[in-house]
Design an enzyme around this catalytic site. Structure first.
Site, mmCIF file in Angstrom:
data_model
loop_
_atom_site.group_PDB
_atom_site.id
_atom_site.type_symbol
_atom_site.label_atom_id
_atom_site.label_comp_id
_atom_site.label_asym_id
_atom_site.label_seq_id
_atom_site.Cartn_x
_atom_site.Cartn_y
_atom_site.Cartn_z
ATOM 1 N N TRP A 10 31.579 -16.612 -6.938
ATOM 2 C CA TRP A 10 30.567 -15.559 -7.107
ATOM 3 C C TRP A 10 30.007 -15.058 -5.784
ATOM 4 O O TRP A 10 29.254 -14.080 -5.774
ATOM 5 C CB TRP A 10 29.413 -16.072 -7.973
ATOM 6 C CG TRP A 10 29.797 -16.458 -9.363
ATOM 7 C CD1 TRP A 10 31.053 -16.395 -9.929
ATOM 8 C CD2 TRP A 10 28.932 -16.963 -10.382
ATOM 9 N NE1 TRP A 10 31.009 -16.829 -11.225
ATOM 10 C CE2 TRP A 10 29.714 -17.193 -11.528
ATOM 11 C CE3 TRP A 10 27.568 -17.247 -10.432
ATOM 12 C CZ2 TRP A 10 29.161 -17.684 -12.712
ATOM 13 C CZ3 TRP A 10 27.015 -17.740 -11.592
ATOM 14 C CH2 TRP A 10 27.818 -17.955 -12.734
ATOM 15 N N LYS A 11 30.330 -15.743 -4.709
ATOM 16 C CA LYS A 11 29.826 -15.333 -3.383
ATOM 17 C C LYS A 11 28.300 -15.195 -3.429
ATOM 18 O O LYS A 11 27.644 -15.969 -4.109
ATOM 19 C CB LYS A 11 30.536 -14.060 -2.917
ATOM 20 C CG LYS A 11 32.058 -14.212 -3.018
ATOM 21 C CD LYS A 11 32.833 -13.102 -2.370
ATOM 22 C CE LYS A 11 34.322 -13.381 -2.521
ATOM 23 N NZ LYS A 11 35.161 -12.385 -1.854
ATOM 24 N N HIS A 95 36.621 -20.649 3.233
ATOM 25 C CA HIS A 95 36.872 -19.295 2.737
ATOM 26 C C HIS A 95 36.933 -18.346 3.936
ATOM 27 O O HIS A 95 36.211 -18.530 4.914
ATOM 28 C CB HIS A 95 35.757 -18.876 1.763
ATOM 29 C CG HIS A 95 36.066 -17.588 1.073
ATOM 30 N ND1 HIS A 95 35.901 -16.371 1.690
ATOM 31 C CD2 HIS A 95 36.574 -17.330 -0.160
ATOM 32 C CE1 HIS A 95 36.291 -15.415 0.848
ATOM 33 N NE2 HIS A 95 36.692 -15.971 -0.273
ATOM 34 N N GLU A 97 35.700 -15.562 4.488
ATOM 35 C CA GLU A 97 34.407 -14.985 4.884
ATOM 36 C C GLU A 97 33.612 -15.973 5.726
ATOM 37 O O GLU A 97 32.881 -15.586 6.637
ATOM 38 C CB GLU A 97 33.626 -14.548 3.637
ATOM 39 C CG GLU A 97 34.263 -13.308 3.009
ATOM 40 C CD GLU A 97 34.078 -13.166 1.508
ATOM 41 O OE1 GLU A 97 33.206 -13.855 0.935
ATOM 42 O OE2 GLU A 97 34.826 -12.370 0.903
ATOM 43 N N GLY A 234 37.150 -13.389 -7.158
ATOM 44 C CA GLY A 234 35.841 -12.949 -6.680
ATOM 45 C C GLY A 234 35.227 -11.943 -7.634
ATOM 46 O O GLY A 234 34.681 -12.299 -8.684
ATOM 47 N N GLY A 235 35.352 -10.671 -7.287
ATOM 48 C CA GLY A 235 34.700 -9.593 -8.039
ATOM 49 C C GLY A 235 34.848 -9.675 -9.549
ATOM 50 O O GLY A 235 33.874 -9.501 -10.286
#
Ligand code: PGA
Length: 252
Positions: A10-11, A95, A97, A234-235
């Protein structure tokens, strides 16, 4: 046979209330899915409430990051024991990011991986190449370095607990998924590298997820590839309906 594993990352999305609403909806919509390991990785603030909401279900709770030290003066950091203490069973490590925006390196990734394994937290190790690296024909050498350094000093007994997530950086959040053939080519490469490091039998057991713009439309063909054992999403994991459709993919 490797059991598919699909995790929603979900970041930095969802307040605690939103997170609980999402997992309640998700839990209700995946009751029929028996043969896939399903996890969600909410932000730290929602982990405890999500773990509580998922108690008694087959869905597991994943953290998005952790520190390698067990405790100490590391303002803003979270240890493995803090995560297992609230019901997390897995943690995402390295990850892209984190590597890109928070200066994580293969060396810190390796420290985190070892700390997670020591604390009975099962890691998902993320690796992946940039677009420049792919276009410069450096994909395999970049991934080889990430795997060899990321897994340095990880013993074979622990390796069976590690999941590898191959996430080409150019495919993350861009809507550009790797083709099933591109994914398979890389997954087979990673598995052969694991074979060199740990022997073929163990390499055949390790699950390798694909990540990068996975959605309900592309999961099925990705999953038909022999070395694609799941997905890090993710999204499309931020809505119960789309994530439920992904985990309910039909095997070909
Ligand atoms: P995405 O993200 O599905 O939104 O591309 C995947 C990930 O970063 O894990």
């Amino acid at each position: 046979m490797r059991r598919p594993i699909i995790v929603g990352n979900w970041k930095m999305h969802k307040t605690t209330a939103e997170a609980v609403a999402l997992v309640n909806a998700l839990r209700a919509s995946v009751t029929q899915v028996q043969d896939v390991d399903i996890g969600v990785a909410p932000p730290f603030t929602a982990l405890m409430a999500v773990a509580e909401a998922l108690r008694g279900s087959r869905l597991f709770v994943v953290a998005q990051n952790m520190h390698w030290e067990p405790q100490g003066a590391f303002t803003g950091e979270i240890s493995a024991a803090m995560l297992t203490g609230i019901g997390c069973t897995r943690v995402i490590i390295g990850h892209s990011e984190r590597r890109q925006y928070f200066a994580e390196t293969d060396a810190t990734v390796n420290k985190k991986l070892r700390a997670a394994l020591n604390a009975q937290l099962d890691p998902l190790l993320c690796i992946g190449e940039t677009l420049d690296q792919r276009e410069g024909n450096a994909t395999f050498s970049v991934l080889e370095q990430q795997v060899r350094h990321g897994l340095a000093d990880i013993a074979a007994e622990s390796m069976a607990r590690v999941v590898i997530a191959y996430e080409p950086i150019w495919a993350i959040g861009t809507g550009k998924t790797a083709t099933p053939t591109q994914a398979q080519e890389v997954h087979a490469f990673i598995r052969s590298l694991l074979g060199e490091l740990y022997g073929k039998a163990l390499a055949d057991e390790v699950r390798i997820q694909y990540g990068g713009s996975v959605n309900a439309g592309n999961i099925q063909t990705l999953m038909t590839q022999p070395d694609v054992d799941g997905a890090l999403v993710g999204g499309a994991s931020l809505e119960a309906s789309s994530f439920a459709q992904i985990v309910s993919f039909q095997r070909g």
